[in-house]
Design a protein around this motif. Structure first.
Motif, short mmCIF file in Angstrom:
data_model
loop_
_atom_site.label_atom_id
_atom_site.label_comp_id
_atom_site.label_asym_id
_atom_site.label_seq_id
_atom_site.Cartn_x
_atom_site.Cartn_y
_atom_site.Cartn_z
N MET A 1 -49.92 54.01 5.93
CA MET A 1 -50.43 53.42 7.17
C MET A 1 -49.83 52.04 7.39
SD MET A 1 -53.09 54.24 9.34
CE MET A 1 -54.07 53.49 10.62
N VAL A 2 -49.39 51.80 8.62
CA VAL A 2 -48.95 50.47 9.05
C VAL A 2 -49.89 50.05 10.18
CG1 VAL A 2 -47.08 49.12 10.08
CG2 VAL A 2 -46.55 50.94 8.43
N PHE A 3 -50.49 48.88 10.03
CA PHE A 3 -51.56 48.48 10.94
C PHE A 3 -51.04 47.68 12.14
CE2 PHE A 3 -53.53 49.30 6.86
CZ PHE A 3 -54.64 50.06 7.22
N GLN A 4 -51.98 47.38 13.03
CA GLN A 4 -51.64 46.72 14.30
C GLN A 4 -51.02 45.35 14.07
OE1 GLN A 4 -54.96 46.65 16.94
NE2 GLN A 4 -53.84 45.71 18.62
N ARG A 5 -51.61 44.58 13.19
CA ARG A 5 -51.08 43.25 12.89
C ARG A 5 -50.46 43.25 11.51
NH1 ARG A 5 -52.19 39.27 16.33
NH2 ARG A 5 -53.72 39.69 17.98
N ALA B 1 -42.22 52.27 0.02
CA ALA B 1 -42.02 52.15 -1.43
C ALA B 1 -42.94 53.06 -2.23
CB ALA B 1 -42.22 50.70 -1.87
N THR B 2 -44.08 53.44 -1.67
CA THR B 2 -44.98 54.35 -2.37
C THR B 2 -44.58 55.81 -2.16
OG1 THR B 2 -46.55 54.41 -0.53
CG2 THR B 2 -46.90 52.72 -2.20
N GLN B 3 -43.47 56.03 -1.48
CA GLN B 3 -42.86 57.34 -1.29
C GLN B 3 -43.80 58.34 -0.61
OE1 GLN B 3 -41.75 57.68 -5.52
NE2 GLN B 3 -39.61 57.52 -4.86
N PRO B 4 -44.29 57.98 0.59
CA PRO B 4 -45.15 58.91 1.32
C PRO B 4 -44.31 60.01 1.99
CG PRO B 4 -44.73 57.01 2.68
CD PRO B 4 -44.05 56.75 1.35
N ASP B 5 -44.99 60.98 2.56
CA ASP B 5 -44.34 61.98 3.40
C ASP B 5 -44.50 61.65 4.87
OD1 ASP B 5 -43.74 63.56 1.12
OD2 ASP B 5 -45.77 64.35 1.14
N VAL B 6 -45.64 61.04 5.19
CA VAL B 6 -45.99 60.73 6.57
C VAL B 6 -46.30 59.24 6.68
CG1 VAL B 6 -47.60 61.23 8.47
CG2 VAL B 6 -46.98 63.05 6.85
N ILE B 7 -45.86 58.62 7.78
CA ILE B 7 -46.19 57.22 8.04
C ILE B 7 -46.96 57.15 9.36
CG2 ILE B 7 -45.29 54.90 8.45
CD1 ILE B 7 -42.80 55.68 6.87
N LEU B 8 -48.16 56.59 9.31
CA LEU B 8 -48.98 56.36 10.49
C LEU B 8 -48.81 54.92 10.94
CD1 LEU B 8 -52.28 58.00 9.15
CD2 LEU B 8 -50.35 59.14 10.29
#
Length: 271
Positions: free
Chosen positions: A101-105, A173-180
């Motif tokens: 997850m990447v947040f708004q700020r 860096a945590t090697q996810p499959d999906v990025i939100l």
């Protein structure tokens, strides 16, 4: 009240996340009703719609961030890699590793640029070459050139746009499959926004990306698929319930939508 949803069929082996009749509630209040959706793998999917229609609420369900709200509950299924993410045996911590997850700020850790990347990888058991991982993650987030000579400086020393790309690198860096990404550019200037959008174009070669945005032009620029959400007032005036109106290729949503409300929203008549 009946909700109709228009869905593009995606072959099963190309689906990253499926919403199967998902209804999201806070206490007795239903915030989002009856969502059916198939997020395609290896593409950028944008969630658009007016404020309060539930697009961020749905996004946060994909990695169980809403679990942190005591009154939250979910009916239906959210399926990832054949697994219902809300089955009791599923570990939400592992879900959040696989679906980042990447947040708004921008929210860098109060640590060095290097440790912002290394910290999450380390606690997730990464045992490879950490220097190489840090460099690779920063390169993939298109922020290496701005960071390479000051890796031991605080993450807060970077500009807002650089901090947001640092947060993207930290997620990678945590090697996810999906990025939100929940409105990842709303706090950024136009130049920084462009950099983040360019980063998304590169990242979709390796990741599935789902982004919430209020910026129609951004949805057109970055996404392959677009889901339009709307909301209707609940009888008795006790709030609004969100629902998915239409989901299709971005070009169709903006140029040839099936629903009149979609046309009215993308043309700026409301929202």
């Amino acid at each position: 009240m009946t909700f109709t949803t228009h869905i593009t069929d995606v072959p099963d082996d190309q689906v990253a996340i499926t919403c199967d009749n998902v209804t999201i509630s806070y206490g007795s209040f239903e915030a989002v009703k009856s969502v059916f959706l198939e997020v395609p793998r290896g593409k950028v999917t944008a969630f658009i719609g007016p404020s309060g229609c539930g697009k961020s609420t749905v996004l946060r369900c994909f990695n169980r961030m809403n679990d942190l709200i005591p009154s939250f509950s979910l009916k239906g299924r959210i399926i990832y890699e054949g697994q219902d993410l809300y089955e009791p045996k599923v570990d939400p911590v592992e879900v959040r590793r696989r679906i980042g997850m990447v947040f708004q700020r921008p929210n860098p850790f109060p640590k060095s640029i290097y440790e912002n990347i290394a910290f999450g990888a380390r606690i997730n058991g990464y045992s490879g070459d950490m220097d190489e991982l840090v460099e690779r993650s920063l390169r993939r987030a298109a922020v290496w050139d701005e960071c390479k000579d000051k890796l031991q400086e605080s993450g807060y020393s970077l500009s807002g746009g650089q901090q947001q790309r640092l947060c993207i690198a930290r997620t990678i860096a945590t090697q996810p499959d999906v990025i939100l990404m929940d409105e990842p550019c709303s706090a950024l200037d136009p130049i920084s926004t462009l950099k983040v959008e360019e980063t998304m174009h590169e990242l979709k070669k390796e990741f599935t990306i789902v982004i919430v945005t209020h910026n129609m032009q951004q949805a057109v620029r970055v996404s392959d698929m677009t889901a339009f959400y709307n909301a209707v007032a609940v009888e008795g005036g006790s709030g609004k319930v969100g629902y998915l109106v239409e989901f299709d290729e971005t070009a169709n949503i903006f140029n040839n939508p099936k629903q009149q409300s979609t046309q009215e929203y993308v043309s700026g008549r409301f929202g």
